[in-house]
Design a protein around this motif. Structure first.
Motif, PDB file in Angstrom:
ATOM      1  N   THR A  33      29.562  28.160  -1.142  1.00 11.82           N
ATOM      2  CA  THR A  33      30.466  27.628  -2.160  1.00 11.82           C
ATOM      3  C   THR A  33      30.087  26.193  -2.512  1.00 11.82           C
ATOM      4  O   THR A  33      30.101  25.804  -3.686  1.00 11.82           O
ATOM      5  CB  THR A  33      31.928  27.694  -1.675  1.00 11.82           C
ATOM      6  N   ASN A  34      29.713  25.401  -1.520  1.00 11.81           N
ATOM      7  CA  ASN A  34      29.361  23.991  -1.738  1.00 11.81           C
ATOM      8  C   ASN A  34      28.028  23.797  -2.453  1.00 11.81           C
ATOM      9  O   ASN A  34      27.793  22.753  -3.055  1.00 11.81           O
ATOM     10  CB  ASN A  34      29.354  23.228  -0.415  1.00 11.81           C
ATOM     11  N   ILE A  35      27.153  24.787  -2.405  1.00 13.10           N
ATOM     12  CA  ILE A  35      25.831  24.673  -3.040  1.00 13.10           C
ATOM     13  C   ILE A  35      25.916  24.891  -4.554  1.00 13.10           C
ATOM     14  O   ILE A  35      25.216  24.253  -5.322  1.00 13.10           O
ATOM     15  CB  ILE A  35      24.846  25.705  -2.425  1.00 13.10           C
ATOM     16  N   GLU A 145       6.103  32.969   6.061  1.00  8.26           N
ATOM     17  CA  GLU A 145       6.132  33.154   4.608  1.00  8.26           C
ATOM     18  C   GLU A 145       7.539  33.023   4.039  1.00  8.26           C
ATOM     19  O   GLU A 145       7.715  32.688   2.888  1.00  8.26           O
ATOM     20  CB  GLU A 145       5.602  34.548   4.241  1.00  8.26           C
ATOM     21  N   ILE A 146       8.533  33.330   4.863  1.00  6.74           N
ATOM     22  CA  ILE A 146       9.891  33.402   4.337  1.00  6.74           C
ATOM     23  C   ILE A 146      10.879  32.887   5.369  1.00  6.74           C
ATOM     24  O   ILE A 146      10.747  33.135   6.541  1.00  6.74           O
ATOM     25  CB  ILE A 146      10.236  34.864   3.937  1.00  6.74           C
ATOM     26  N   ASP A 147      11.832  32.142   4.896  1.00 11.31           N
ATOM     27  CA  ASP A 147      12.957  31.709   5.713  1.00 11.31           C
ATOM     28  C   ASP A 147      14.204  31.820   4.855  1.00 11.31           C
ATOM     29  O   ASP A 147      14.144  31.642   3.636  1.00 11.31           O
ATOM     30  CB  ASP A 147      12.790  30.260   6.181  1.00 11.31           C
ATOM     31  N   ALA A 148      15.320  32.090   5.483  1.00  8.52           N
ATOM     32  CA  ALA A 148      16.587  32.180   4.753  1.00  8.52           C
ATOM     33  C   ALA A 148      17.091  30.786   4.419  1.00  8.52           C
ATOM     34  O   ALA A 148      16.874  29.838   5.164  1.00  8.52           O
ATOM     35  CB  ALA A 148      17.617  32.927   5.596  1.00  8.52           C
ATOM     36  N   ASP A 149      17.749  30.677   3.282  1.00  8.36           N
ATOM     37  CA  ASP A 149      18.411  29.426   2.910  1.00  8.36           C
ATOM     38  C   ASP A 149      19.696  29.259   3.712  1.00  8.36           C
ATOM     39  O   ASP A 149      20.124  28.143   4.004  1.00  8.36           O
ATOM     40  CB  ASP A 149      18.727  29.435   1.406  1.00  8.36           C
TER      41      ASP A 149
END
Length: 186
Positions: A33-35, A145-149
């Motif tokens: 919500t804050n993003i 290659e990938i990381d979660a936000d």
């Protein structure tokens, strides 16, 4: 183990209980919500089938309007290891051009399937792509290659089921995340 006693004998240990899941989802909802802003056009893309419970609970914790969509992607055969071939079984229906896309995953393991999906969705010109995952197994990724936000829980390299995650389509309805006994999947 509560409500799911029928499965108790199949679970080696509970690693994340129902209350911990609920609390972390509330925190993730606030972070998300804050993003974004109130006027942002956000599409929540649920990667079926494992993320459906997570997305339902997470969406109720996001204090912004969101649109739901679904994608069914497969890279697994009958075994527990990825085949390396990614198949889109059901594509999303929403046009994401110029919109924020929030991909909702149950677990990031090697990250190969998710990387393929993100690369494909980038070609549709979204305003942004962010990933939220309930579970992350970073030690399974050879390449970063990938990381979660947004990440719910980092877990060890164990075969886990529950809260949407399955083995042979079973155990999704467990209210917790548990390690499945090896004898059941070897």
């Amino acid at each position: 183990m509560g409500k799911n006693n029928v499965f108790t004998n199949d679970i080696k240990e509970v690693i994340i209980n129902e209350e911990e899941i609920k609390q972390r989802i509330e925190e993730l909802g606030k972070e998300i919500t804050n993003i974004y802003n109130d006027d942002d056009d956000i599409v929540m893309l649920c990667i079926l089938r494992g993320a459906i419970l997570f997305m339902a609970d997470l969406a109720r914790e996001i204090d912004l309007p969101v649109v739901f969509d679904f994608m069914d992607v497969s890279s697994y055969g009958a075994s527990t290891e990825s085949s390396g071939v990614v198949r889109i079984i059901k594509d999303m229906e929403e046009n994401i051009e110029g919109r924020h896309l929030l991909i909702v995953e149950d677990i990031i393991d090697t990250g190969r399937t998710l990387k393929h999906v993100i690369d494909m969705l980038q070609t549709r010109n979204p305003k942004s792509i962010k990933v939220v995952t309930l579970l992350d197994k970073p030690e399974r990724r050879v390449k970063k290659e990938i990381d979660a936000d947004f990440n719910g829980f980092e877990i060890p390299d164990e075969f886990v089921v529950g809260y949407g995650l399955d083995f042979a389509e079973k155990y999704r309805n467990l209210s917790f995340i548990g390690v499945l006994k090896e004898k059941l999947y070897i």
